[in-house]
Each structure stands twice: as structure tokens, then as C-alpha cells.
Scaffold this active site. Structure first.
Site, PDB file in Angstrom:
ATOM      1  N   ASP A 100      43.223  76.907  10.392  1.00  0.00           N
ATOM      2  CA  ASP A 100      43.730  77.228  11.721  1.00  0.00           C
ATOM      3  C   ASP A 100      43.997  78.743  11.729  1.00  0.00           C
ATOM      4  O   ASP A 100      44.492  79.286  10.740  1.00  0.00           O
ATOM      5  CB  ASP A 100      45.032  76.454  11.969  1.00  0.00           C
ATOM      6  N   LYS A 101      43.639  79.415  12.815  1.00  0.00           N
ATOM      7  CA  LYS A 101      43.748  80.884  12.833  1.00  0.00           C
ATOM      8  C   LYS A 101      45.189  81.370  12.972  1.00  0.00           C
ATOM      9  O   LYS A 101      45.734  82.029  12.102  1.00  0.00           O
ATOM     10  CB  LYS A 101      42.909  81.476  13.975  1.00  0.00           C
ATOM     11  N   THR A 102      45.798  81.039  14.100  1.00  0.00           N
ATOM     12  CA  THR A 102      47.076  81.642  14.456  1.00  0.00           C
ATOM     13  C   THR A 102      48.205  81.187  13.538  1.00  0.00           C
ATOM     14  O   THR A 102      48.450  79.996  13.384  1.00  0.00           O
ATOM     15  CB  THR A 102      47.435  81.296  15.912  1.00  0.00           C
ATOM     16  N   THR A 147      39.893  77.776  16.031  1.00  0.00           N
ATOM     17  CA  THR A 147      40.856  78.368  16.968  1.00  0.00           C
ATOM     18  C   THR A 147      40.581  77.918  18.391  1.00  0.00           C
ATOM     19  O   THR A 147      39.458  77.537  18.739  1.00  0.00           O
ATOM     20  CB  THR A 147      40.791  79.916  16.897  1.00  0.00           C
ATOM     21  N   GLY A 148      41.604  77.963  19.199  1.00  0.00           N
ATOM     22  CA  GLY A 148      41.455  77.678  20.623  1.00  0.00           C
ATOM     23  C   GLY A 148      41.055  78.932  21.393  1.00  0.00           C
ATOM     24  O   GLY A 148      40.764  78.880  22.586  1.00  0.00           O
ATOM     25  N   LYS A 192      39.795  68.680  17.698  1.00  0.00           N
ATOM     26  CA  LYS A 192      39.798  69.026  16.274  1.00  0.00           C
ATOM     27  C   LYS A 192      39.391  67.829  15.422  1.00  0.00           C
ATOM     28  O   LYS A 192      38.664  67.972  14.433  1.00  0.00           O
ATOM     29  CB  LYS A 192      41.184  69.538  15.850  1.00  0.00           C
ATOM     30  N   ASP A 224      49.443  72.775  11.799  1.00  0.00           N
ATOM     31  CA  ASP A 224      50.906  72.870  11.836  1.00  0.00           C
ATOM     32  C   ASP A 224      51.586  71.507  11.788  1.00  0.00           C
ATOM     33  O   ASP A 224      52.804  71.416  11.833  1.00  0.00           O
ATOM     34  CB  ASP A 224      51.367  73.652  13.067  1.00  0.00           C
ATOM     35  N   ASP A 249      48.036  69.112  15.402  1.00  0.00           N
ATOM     36  CA  ASP A 249      46.882  68.849  14.550  1.00  0.00           C
ATOM     37  C   ASP A 249      46.972  67.506  13.825  1.00  0.00           C
ATOM     38  O   ASP A 249      46.156  67.222  12.947  1.00  0.00           O
ATOM     39  CB  ASP A 249      46.756  69.969  13.504  1.00  0.00           C
TER      40      ASP A 249
END
Length: 670
Positions: free
Chosen positions: A365-367, A512-513, A540, A559, A563
Site C-alpha cells: 500500500d502506498k500511503t 494505490t487509489g 483490492k 492498514d 484492506d
């Protein structure tokens, strides 16, 4: 607290032992008890050896007096009863529970040796077995002592966690500070933590500013700054400032207790590797019993004296004890779970953790994982003549104040910096993966990402095409009034994490979104294998399935909230950035910090843990394959014979080798 600690230590010792049947029957014996029995029996063994005819013959001296054989029998019987008690009790328990195991082998061996020797003392023709029996018991006692110390040491790091929690707290009531037991604190109570003290409970800072050392709890090496509204964890060490904390959780709901329970549960649940080792140990027990009887019969049929055949039988039974085999996996389990907990890696599913060696692809996950997730507001772009930038910020903050998302935090920080008063809002609603909505001062407000605009067939403002940060739009009464741009920085450790994974041959994808430009920019900077952009939370799961259908063994990071379905679907689900929330039910593994390097280390540690188990199993099995024929006397014609005492030494050494090899695992996370 001390009572609870001793209970945990005892419980961990039991879980760390060799099997559910035989060997954990003697787990309750305190380490000091084995040492005491060893010392006393070793001292009494000296006259036993001195009075034994075989020893006198070897050392060429003579010690004889009236009734010497009865003195020898009495001293040996004391050692048999006192020193052999743990093994005899283990034999009784295993037979009673119909769970024949290692203690049965040892118990039968020393009982046969003692009974035969007593029969010799009272008239049976032959040579007694006393000196072999007492040395065998001495060696078994010291071997078990060292083994139990190793097992206890494996759980000691978890005990240290438990002991970290202070027993008292400075309770603030009616403006007065009183020292009370931590157990009496309730949620909502106010507590003062002075410089140098340990934080007594989980809570939120209401006053003060300080740096707190959480390294023993979360693995975060640097002290963490705590100020108003910061969360703190019970057991962390306060450094330079004074803090006033509002209690948020106590007792079993505290972070530390959740960690302890997770580790205990992980040690209780057996993986396939441990089940295999248990089955192998049981099979070996019966092989040892059968091999001992066959050895006795073969040597008697070959015409050898009974005492020689008996010695071969006892040696086979002792040397083939499945001690090392039974210890091979549980000791690694105890070490890996307790040490990883100290580093902020919490294992909920042992099988998934060991299966880290199979991972071929990991989705990041990016953020907040690969990036810092701080999202500083860069620009407010106004697209409507009805509003200015401060008004857009004011209206957006009315909605965003209900969110804990990184975007919301960044927007609210900027609003406070500009001293803009945040208005009240109504009808707040969360739009999963897309944004927030509600009403402010009678206006219908939506603060959303590009995915919402696409779903509603609203064209994106072209002015944002070249922007590679995060863009959030504000819709007022269904019209785009403007947008906010946020920039996010890649964590320095992300570069190292991706490099570690690439060297380990594990593919990595960014998820990522955000739009493709943002995703590509981050992916290219980190030299990742690819990216998945514009992915909504409920998509996802589908992405994970698609990769699995292509033959990938997928690890997913998330998180643990949005997810959850994808984490559950992944072969290995890793919840990251959980902070004090360690109850991410869908994740196999929980990382307290969001550091991507922890994820890479976790996978490599899972591989190392599995490799240690296999190494120990091979050593234990290989040792027995060689030792049993030697103990039976296959090299007799070449003048090579193992005595029961030497057999016990070799068996104990094999156990110590397994224990030392397991302890080396600690180096992989330090």
C-alpha cells in the site's frame, strides 16, 4: 504483577517444550530443582564409582570392606530414587495418559539397570550396572538443566515485556497527585508521568511535551515525540518532559497485554512443521523401544552375556531419545515469536509466518507505508467565483474534522496555521475509498478523490493533469468549487526495503487509489516491478485473486481496516501502521510501525525461522540415524562400543546443538 509474570513464564515453558505428551510433563520442574538434584547425585556418585569393581579394574586400585556391595546398592538406590524421580514420574504420567514418549525411554532404562543390579547384589550371577546407572542419571539431569535454561531463555524476552509495566501510577484527582496501584486505574482517569518514569497505561497526552522511548514495545529505535493528543503506550519510558495522560485502556485491553496474548496464542498454535516434528518424535520413541528389545534379543541369541546385551539395550534406548527432535521446532517458535514481538512484529498465524519463504510477490500500500503519509497541503485551487481559497479550506475542514485520514490531518493542519475557525457539520458520511460528505451551514459538501468524479462521470479539471501528488476535490452543492493538492514524500527506508526484496528474488507491486501518474512516479523512484493505480478498497481483493490465479504466492500489506478482505485473501496478510491497535483480526502478521523495511525484514526473518526448524530437524533425525546402530553395537567387531553414559552424553549434546542453533536466530533481528 509478579504472580502474573511467573504464570506466563511457566506457561511459556510448557508451550516451548517438546511435545504435547511426554516431555512437557517435566516442564513444571524448576530449573534450580534439576541443578540441585544434579549436584547432590554427582557428589554421591563419587563413592559409587569408587566401590564399583569395573572402575577399580580400569583404574587399577582396590577398595573392599565387609558389606561394601550393600553400601554400593544403598547409595545407587538413593540416586535412582532422588535423581531419577523426574524421569520416573514422567514415565508414570506418560503411561497413564497413554502418550508414550521420551520420559518412558529414560524411565525404563534406569529402572532396568537398577533392578538388574539389585538382583546381582542379592545373589544373581553377573556384574552389576550401578556405575553406569548413576552416571546416566547425572548426565540426564545436567542435560535437562541446560535444555530447560535454553527454553526459559527463549521466553525471557517476553517476560521482560511483561515486567516493563510499572505497578503504580501518579493518579491525578481533584488537583492532587496520589500514588495508586495501576490495577485501580479506570478509563478516563488522569495520570502524571514524570521524567525518567515508565508510562503506566495506554492513553492520550492532554498536557505536556516529551520524547518517549518505545523501542522495547514497538521496535522504534528513536525516541518518539509526544505532545497534546499523542497516543502513548504503557511500558514506554518517558525521557525529558512531564506528561499528563488520560487513560484510554487498562488491564487486558492494554497494548502490552494484547501483545503478550498474541505471542502466547502464536506459540500454542502448531504449524505443519511442528506437527511433523511431533509425529516424528512419537515414531522415534517406538523405534527406540522396539530397537532396544531387538538389540537385547539379538545379542543374547549370539551367545553374549546378559549384562552385555542389557547394556546395549539401555544404550539404544537412551541415545535414541527424541529429545533433540522434540525440541527442534518449539524452541525456534519460542524465540521467533518473543524476539519479533520486541521488534514490533506480532505473529498471529504461525503457518503464514513460516510460509513467508514461499512469497513470490508482495503488494505494498502506498500511503503511509512506502510514503510518509504526512500529505502537506501544497495548493488550494479555486474554480468557482463564489468562493476564495480560505473559504474552501473552511468548508472542507468542517467535513474533514471527522476523519483521521492523512489527507484530513494535512488539511486541518493548514487550516489551524491560517487561524481559520472550523465550522460545525451535519449528516457526515464516509465514502469508502472516495472521500467524505456532509452539510456545512446548509451547503452540501463533498471532499472527494478522482475516483468519485469518475464514478459520477464528472470530468476532471485539466489543470491537474501534470500534477504527481494527491489531488482532492471539493464539491459544493454538486459543483466542483476547487481542489487541494497534497505532496507526500517517499520514506528513506522504502528504497532499502525494495532493494532487500529484489535481492531476495521477491517481486513487488505498488497499490494505490491515486492516479497512474502518482503511482508511476513513486514506483519508478523506488525501482519497483510495477504498480496498480486507481484501486478502490473493494477492488483490492480482486487484484490479489488475479495475481494468485497467475501462480503468485502473494503477501499483502494494508492498514487492517479498509484492506481487511484483501488481507484475508492474501496468502500472507500483513497489517501495517496499526499503532496501539494490535487486534487486526484479518491479518496474519501485524507490524506496529509502518516502516517498509520492517516488512522486508519480516519476510526474511520468516525464511530464517523456517530454515532453522529444518536445520534442527535434519540434525536431530541425522543424529539418530547414526547413533542407534552405534549404540546397538554394529561396530563391536572393530572394537567400538558405546556405554550408556556416553550415549547419554551424545544425546544431551545433540539437544544442546539444537538449542544453540535456535538461539542463533536472534541475530537475524538485531
Amino acid at each position: 504483577m509478579e504472580k502474573h509474570t511467573s504464570h506466563i513464564a511457566h506457561e511459556h515453558h510448557e508451550h516451548s517444550n517438546h511435545s504435547e505428551s511426554g516431555h512437557d510433563k517435566h516442564a513444571g520442574h524448576h530449573v534450580a530443582d534439576f541443578w540441585k538434584r544434579f549436584v547432590i547425585c554427582s557428589i554421591i556418585s563419587i563413592p559409587v564409582l569408587a566401590l564399583s569393581p569395573m572402575i577399580q579394574q580400569w583404574l587399577r586400585f582396590e577398595l573392599m570392606f565387609a558389606g561394601d556391595k550393600y553400601v554400593l546398592a544403598i547409595l545407587s538406590t538413593f540416586i535412582f530414587v532422588y535423581g531419577g524421580y523426574p524421569f520416573l514420574k514422567g514415565l508414570y504420567d506418560e503411561v497413564k495418559d497413554k502418550a508414550i514418549g521420551m520420559m518412558t525411554l529414560i524411565g525404563i532404562a534406569i529402572t532396568v539397570a537398577w533392578a538388574y543390579s539389585v538382583a546381582i547384589t542379592f545373589g544373581l550371577q553377573g556384574m552389576d550396572f550401578y556405575w553406569e546407572m548413576v552416571t546416566l542419571i547425572d548426565i540426564m539431569l545436567i542435560g535437562h538443566y541446560f535444555e530447560m535454561k535454553s527454553v526459559m531463555g527463549a521466553s525471557r524476552s517476553l517476560e521482560l515485556l511483561i515486567k516493563m509495566m510499572p505497578s503504580t501510577a501518579h493518579h491525578i484527582k481533584d488537583g492532587q497527585v496520589h500514588i495508586i496501584p495501576v490495577s485501580e486505574l479506570k478509563i478516563g482517569d488522569m495520570v502524571m508521568v514524570r521524567p525518567g518514569e515508565k508510562v503506566p497505561v495506554d492513553g492520550v497526552v492532554t498536557e505536556g511535551e516529551s520524547y518517549v522511548d518505545e523501542s522495547m514495545l514497538t521496535g522504534e529505535s528513536k525516541p518518539v515525540k509526544k505532545e497534546k493528543d499523542s497516543k502513548v503506550i504503557g511500558g514506554a519510558v518517558n525521557s525529558n518532559g512531564s506528561l499528563t495522560i488520560k487513560v484510554s485502556s487498562t488491564g487486558q485491553d492494554s497494548y502490552l497485554n494484547k501483545v503478550v496474548k498474541l505471542v502466547e496464542d502464536a506459540q500454542k498454535i502448531k504449524s505443519k512443521t511442528q506437527n511433523f516434528a511431533d509425529r516424528a518424535a512419537k515414531i522415534l520413541t517406538f523405534v527406540a523401544l522396539g530397537g532396544g528389545v531387538i538389540t537385547l534379543a539379538v545379542w543374547l541369541l549370539l551367545g553374549f552375556p546378559f549384562v552385555f546385551a542389557l547394556e546395549r539395550m539401555v544404550t539404544v534406548m537412551i541415545i535414541s531419545c527424541p529429545h533433540a527432535l522434540g525440541l527442534a521446532v518449539p524452541l525456534v517458535v519460542a524465540i521467533s515469536t518473543s524476539i519479533s514481538a520486541q521488534k514490533g512484529l506480532l505473529i498471529r498465524n504461525r503457518t503464514a509466518f513460516e510460509n513467508a519463504r514461499l512469497i513470490t510477490l508482495i503488494i505494498f500500500d502506498k500511503t503511509g507505508t512506502l510514503t510518509k503519509g504526512s500529505h502537506e497541503l501544497q495548493e488550494v485551487k479555486v474554480l468557482s467565483q463564489k468562493f476564495d481559497d480560505k473559504e474552501l479550506l473552511r468548508l472542507a475542514s468542517g467535513i474533514e474534522q471527522h476523519s483521521e485520514h492523512y489527507i484530513a490531518e494535512g488539511l486541518l493542519r493548514k487550516t489551524r496555521e491560517l487561524n481559520i475557525k472550523i465550522p460545525k457539520s451535519k449528516n457526515f458520511n464516509y465514502l469508502p475509498g472516495m472521500g467524505l460528505e456532509g452539510s456545512v451551514e446548509g451547503k452540501e459538501i463533498k471532499v472527494v478523490g478522482p475516483n468519485y468524479l469518475k464514478e459520477q462521470n464528472i470530468s476532471l479539471p485539466k489543470t491537474t493533469d501534470d500534477f504527481t501528488g494527491t489531488v482532492v476535490y471539493i464539491l459544493i452543492d454538486k459543483e466542483i468549487a476547487g481542489y487541494f493538492t497534497f505532496s507526500d514524500q517517499i520514506r528513506e527506508s522504502s528504497f532499502e526495503a525494495i532493494q532487500i526484496l529484489r535481492e531476495a528474488g521477491i517481486k513487488n507491486l505498488l497499490l494505490t487509489g491515486d492516479n497512474e501518474k502518482v503511482a508511476k512516479k513513486v514506483s519508478d523512484e523506488l525501482k519497483m516491478d510495477g504498480f496498480l493505480a486507481n484501486v478502490l478498497p473493494h477492488h483490492k481483493l480482486e487484484k490479489v485473486k488475479e495475481l494468485q490465479e497467475k501462480g503468485e504466492y502473494v503477501a499483502m500489506t494494508g492498514d487492517g481496516v479498509n484492506d481487511a478482505p484483501a488481507l484475508a485473501q492474501a496468502d500472507v496478510g500483513i497489517a501495517v501502521g496499526s499503532g496501539t491497535d494490535v487486534a487486526a483480526e484479518t491479518a496474519d502478521i501485524i507490524l506496529v510501525n509502518s516502516d517498509p523495511k520492517d516488512i522486508a525484514n519480516l519476510i526474511l526473518f520468516g525464511r530464517a525461522t523456517y530454515n532453522k526448524m529444518i536445520q534442527n530437524l535434519w540434525w536431530a533425525a541425522g543424529y539418530n540415524i547414526l547413533a542407534i546402530p552405534l549404540a546397538a553395537g554394529v561396530l563391536y567387531n572393530w572394537g567400538f562400543i558405546l556405554s550408556p553414559a556416553i550415549g547419554a552424553v551424545l544425546m544431551s549434546l545433540s539437544t544442546i546443538v539444537v538449542a544453540i542453533n535456535a538461539q542463533l536466530l536472534k541475530r537475524r533481528l538485531t
